[in-house]
Scaffold this active site. Sequence first.
Site, PDB file in Angstrom:
ATOM      1  N   ARG A  18       0.823  -1.216   0.000  1.00 53.88           N
ATOM      2  CA  ARG A  18       0.000   0.000   0.000  1.00 53.88           C
ATOM      3  C   ARG A  18       0.861   1.272   0.000  1.00 53.88           C
ATOM      4  NH1 ARG A  18      -3.867  -1.320   4.867  1.00 53.88           N
ATOM      5  NH2 ARG A  18      -2.068  -2.591   5.422  1.00 53.88           N
ATOM      6  N   ASN A  36      -6.819  -1.971   1.678  1.00 50.77           N
ATOM      7  CA  ASN A  36      -6.683  -3.410   1.893  1.00 50.77           C
ATOM      8  C   ASN A  36      -8.080  -4.005   2.047  1.00 50.77           C
ATOM      9  OD1 ASN A  36      -6.088  -5.995   2.762  1.00 50.77           O
ATOM     10  ND2 ASN A  36      -4.469  -5.344   4.156  1.00 50.77           N
TER      11      ASN A  36
END
Length: 771
Positions: A18, A36
């Site tokens: 990320r 996520n």
Amino acid sequence: MTAKRIDVKGIVQGVGFRPFVYRIAKKNDLNGYVKNMGNYVEIVVSGKLNNIDAFLSDLKLEKPPLSKIDNISIEDIDENENLNEIYGDFTIKLSDTSKIEEEGTIPPDISICDECLKEIMDKKDRRSDYAFTACTNCGPRFTVIEKLPYDRENTSMNDFPLCENCIEEYKNPEDRRFHAQATCCDICGPEIFITDNFGKIISNDICDAVKFLEEGKILAIKGIGGTHLVCSINSDETILELRKRLNRPTQAFAVMSREEYLDLFSNANENELNAIKSPKKPIVALKKNELYEKYFSEHVSNLNTIGVMLPYSGLHYLLFENTNQIAYIMTSANLPGLPMSIDNRQILEKLENIADYFLLHNRKIVNRCDDSVLKEINGKMELLRRSRGFAPEPIEVNYEKIKNSTKNILALGPELNSVACLVKNNKFYLTQYIGNTGKYETFNYLKDAVENLIKITNTNKIDAIVCDLHPSFNSTLLAKEMGEKYKIPVTQVQHHESHCYSLMGDSDIFENNVTIAIDGLGYGNDGNIWGGEVFLFKNGKIERAGHLEEQIQPGADLASKYPLRMLASILNKANLNVSEIIKGYNYFSEKELKLVVFQLEKNINVSKTTSTGRVLDSISALVSLCFERTYDGEPSIRLEALANEYTGEISEIEKLVEESIKIENNILDTTSLVVKSLEMLNNNEKIEKIAYFIHIAIADGLSKIAIETAKKQSIEYIGITGGVSYNKIISERIVENIKKESLKPLIHERIPNGDGGISFGQAIGYLLNSN
């Protein structure tokens, strides 16, 4: 301007994915978010189309080194959506588990990276000498995670709230600790402490642990995924005491050493060095060099190899930073057959009579994970044990019938060296190494590992359960129990057929093939014990095409523990005077020897076996190398080490083998090979020559059966699998024979050859044979 939604599946959690997406989105001047989704990452980007194209290119080409992208799906976003409200900037959003799909992938634990190590060794850095230093590129993953998604609150790091400095790093997109879930420092992270064997804390200084080691003490050291017993490599007294306390009289100990010291005691080739230095940091079996005895006690390893691993945590590096020792014995802290202790209280209780001192820490180990072990065979690094650094990363099998399956399959493996496997689509998730499920504690460990695997892969249901054919294995009993409880069909797959299926799945080759499956034991389709088999896989069906001669095991399982029993049996079959020959070894009492002979003559309390391991065991006893098996495979393993000492002409051995091999109806006569070995011994041939002879004889005999079968069936692939295929001499000789006939050898690379690959093979076998 345009906007797209991008879903990325694979190993994209716990690897800095990320933060990486955030950085390349900002670099390409895009708005949107990354989130996520529990088992995949959702990305939404808006901006100029050429910027999005550049972003997608960066996504594929510059991904974090520990990540693995299995699939990227892209869709345009409806222009009617309120783009300004959603995409005013680019942000990392909170995780969302409401749309968890069928599968997820948790990354394995990774060794400490160079940047974190540099900080630990820098006396001016705020993480100087801090053992738990980690970032998005390294550290624990599988061993700390409780559930998906991989966020700090779902790991055992949740017990350690971040300090102000760590929070600042955690929130800084330009920092490599941006959203690093295992990050911490000595202010906010786990702490180490040293206790005596009563649990009393006596120090918080790792230098004291080093001092105890240098004084010849035995330490239990709690690491990332388990506990090691650690001591000096050069103190005979200390090592013999460790062997006594562990009830491990002969099994070689693994050691941990720094990279710069490897040349002092081993000969490592390029493949071995690449494996041992990889981020997985496994144990690698290295050949000893001529300087080995200068540094190591003879009691560390009685083989021609030694298992070596490099430090893989900050704690390990700190142990070496404070000593002149080139290596430490570093062996799993468990009694034979039992799982490692991971809880501080249990560590102290179970090891109180084994360790003198305990170096512990206060971070919970969620998932126990043993060290992985590799060995180079046939120019490839083959897995003896697949665990830390590998589990639970899935193996993908690219075969249409398997890829198109929608069933979730649970395979529970064998009894020894157990590993379970969960299949979702074409991904095979193997548990960490479990061990001997014949032991109650290890059996419970298997059940816990299976439940955990189901949980962390977000598996809602199991469609089928697969297990071994052996009716008494605990894994078989568990399969049937689960099947009845949850109304799930249970399928049993024969042990050696599972080995063959495992090799096919490992190599992604499902064409017609002949495979040599050799090991110690497996319950056969005829109810006898198999272990020296040649299988034909043709038109999707597998059948036994040849095998070693059946031999009698007097005392059944006792014959695998005491190799002289097997020797007596084989010589009795040859009508030799067993009593006189075996009496000469002065091992059995007169009463016990009479009982063995009585069992053979009257066929009482015996079983039949075609095991390769039992034949090798008999020769190990014949040359007085090993009379009692104290660990799995010991007589054969030590015989291989002896055979490696042979320095004579190979052509001489080949001639002896050619004269001795007898094959009828695709059955290799092993009695004549053992008798020939006895003749060589009586003729005062060196025992290493006898050991080498039996290795080449078995390899050539099995090769001949396999090659003739393949040629008769117009098949080009011949494989080798099973625990005995870890034997470098036998395995490499078989592959050499296959290549001489211009046929193609199949060997393992991703899955263990031995029983650690059985569950994988069980699942493959089920899928190939299901409608």
